[in-house]
Write an enzyme that holds these catalytic residues in place. Structure first.
Site, PDB file in Angstrom:
ATOM      1  CG  PHE A 261       4.572  -8.301  -0.535  1.00 52.12           C
ATOM      2  CD1 PHE A 261       3.766  -7.971  -1.311  1.00 52.12           C
ATOM      3  CD2 PHE A 261       4.613  -9.162   0.672  1.00 52.12           C
ATOM      4  CE1 PHE A 261       2.908  -7.181  -0.445  1.00 52.12           C
ATOM      5  CE2 PHE A 261       3.301  -9.415   1.346  1.00 52.12           C
ATOM      6  CZ  PHE A 261       2.814  -8.045   0.467  1.00 52.12           C
TER       7      PHE A 261
ATOM      8  CD  GLN B 190      -2.233 -11.423   1.757  1.00 43.71           C
ATOM      9  OE1 GLN B 190      -2.799 -10.726   0.780  1.00 43.71           O
ATOM     10  NE2 GLN B 190      -1.176 -12.051   1.547  1.00 43.71           N
TER      11      GLN B 190
ATOM     12  CG  HIS C 253      -1.784  -6.791   1.472  1.00 38.15           C
ATOM     13  ND1 HIS C 253      -3.224  -6.852   0.338  1.00 38.15           N
ATOM     14  CD2 HIS C 253      -0.782  -6.442   0.620  1.00 38.15           C
ATOM     15  CE1 HIS C 253      -2.859  -6.203  -0.990  1.00 38.15           C
ATOM     16  NE2 HIS C 253      -1.869  -6.143  -0.465  1.00 38.15           N
TER      17      HIS C 253
ATOM     18  CE  LYS D  35       0.111   1.479  -4.810  1.00 34.92           C
ATOM     19  NZ  LYS D  35      -1.189   0.491  -5.049  1.00 34.92           N
ATOM     20  CG  HIS D  36       1.342   1.440   0.489  1.00 35.42           C
ATOM     21  ND1 HIS D  36      -0.093   2.634  -0.113  1.00 35.42           N
ATOM     22  CD2 HIS D  36       1.164   0.394   0.165  1.00 35.42           C
ATOM     23  CE1 HIS D  36      -0.927   1.326  -1.225  1.00 35.42           C
ATOM     24  NE2 HIS D  36      -0.312   0.565  -1.289  1.00 35.42           N
TER      25      HIS D  36
ATOM     26  CD  GLU E 294       2.582  -3.644   0.767  1.00 31.28           C
ATOM     27  OE1 GLU E 294       1.888  -2.622   0.782  1.00 31.28           O
ATOM     28  OE2 GLU E 294       1.961  -3.436  -0.478  1.00 31.28           O
TER      29      GLU E 294
END
Length: 231
Positions: free
Chosen positions: A112, A35, A62, A119-120, A116
């Site tokens: 943050f 980003q 991101h 979730k990923h 990440e």
């Protein structure tokens, strides 16, 4: 007989859970999403600089997101795997510089990074250190800001969407997806760049599919260095 039936049922449940786990972790490629900080900040939502200070005028990470060819994606594949800063202690300085959080309130980035990873990253088939180092190394390899500057595209002006895409394709070697957002004046601006990475997270590839979304034909590449420092 009842004992045998119960044992068989338990075995069947375990097999089903194993199949579901494999399906949840199944993916075909990654999106490396970077980003542009000025575009994140120059919206009605605004932003908050990290506790470590205002980031440099450069693209930031991101996330590195597992994705499937049909456009779906796995998420939160291991609820028992939490982010531990100690696992990436040698990467924290780089992460603060290249993977900062601009969300409010100001933070050190750990929340943050935790999001990440959980979730990923838990779906990536990489361990925590591999996941974050891989994303950092791919960001450096793409070197988006320098690629754009080499094509005469510099922050602070408007450019055609096609010129930006062509510059990245020529500089990185693969077609990007450009995501736009809208600044406080209603102008569409370069917000995020998606590049695709193979399922082993070793190199860029042409994207099997792109996210949904459209930009205008002319978009702003806003200057981050000229933003006031009260964000």
């Amino acid at each position: 007989m009842k004992l045998k039936s119960a044992a068989f049922l338990s075995l069947l449940v375990l097999q089903c859970l194993a199949v579901l786990t494999v399906a949840q972790n199944d993916f075909d490629f990654f999106y490396l999403v970077q980003q542009w900080p000025a575009s994140y900040c120059d919206t009605k939502r605004s932003c908050c600089y990290p506790t470590t200070g205002k980031p440099a005028e450069d693209f930031s990470i991101h996330g590195l997101w597992p994705n499937r060819n049909d456009g779906s994606w796995p998420s939160n594949c291991d609820e028992g795997s939490s982010f531990h800063e100690s696992e990436v202690s040698d990467l924290v300085k780089r992460m603060q510089q290249e993977w900062p959080s601009l969300a409010c309130p100001s933070s050190d980035g750990v929340r943050f990074w935790s999001h990440e990873w959980e979730k990923h990253g838990t779906c990536s088939l990489l361990n925590q250190h591999q996941y974050f180092q891989t994303a950092l190394d791919l960001k450096d390899k793409s070197n988006l800001l320098q690629v754009l500057k080499d094509a005469g595209i510099r922050p602070g002006k408007f450019y055609s969407l096609e010129k930006i895409k062509e510059a990245i394709q020529e500089g990185v070697g693969y077609t990007p997806f450009i995501e736009c957002n809208v600044d406080q004046g209603g102008n569409r601006q370069l917000y995020q760049v998606y590049l695709c990475v193979d399922s082993s997270a070793s190199d860029f590839i042409e994207c099997p599919t792109f996210p949904h979304g459209r930009c205008g034909s002319e978009i702003e590449f806003p200057s981050f260095s000229s933003l006031h420092d009260e964000a």
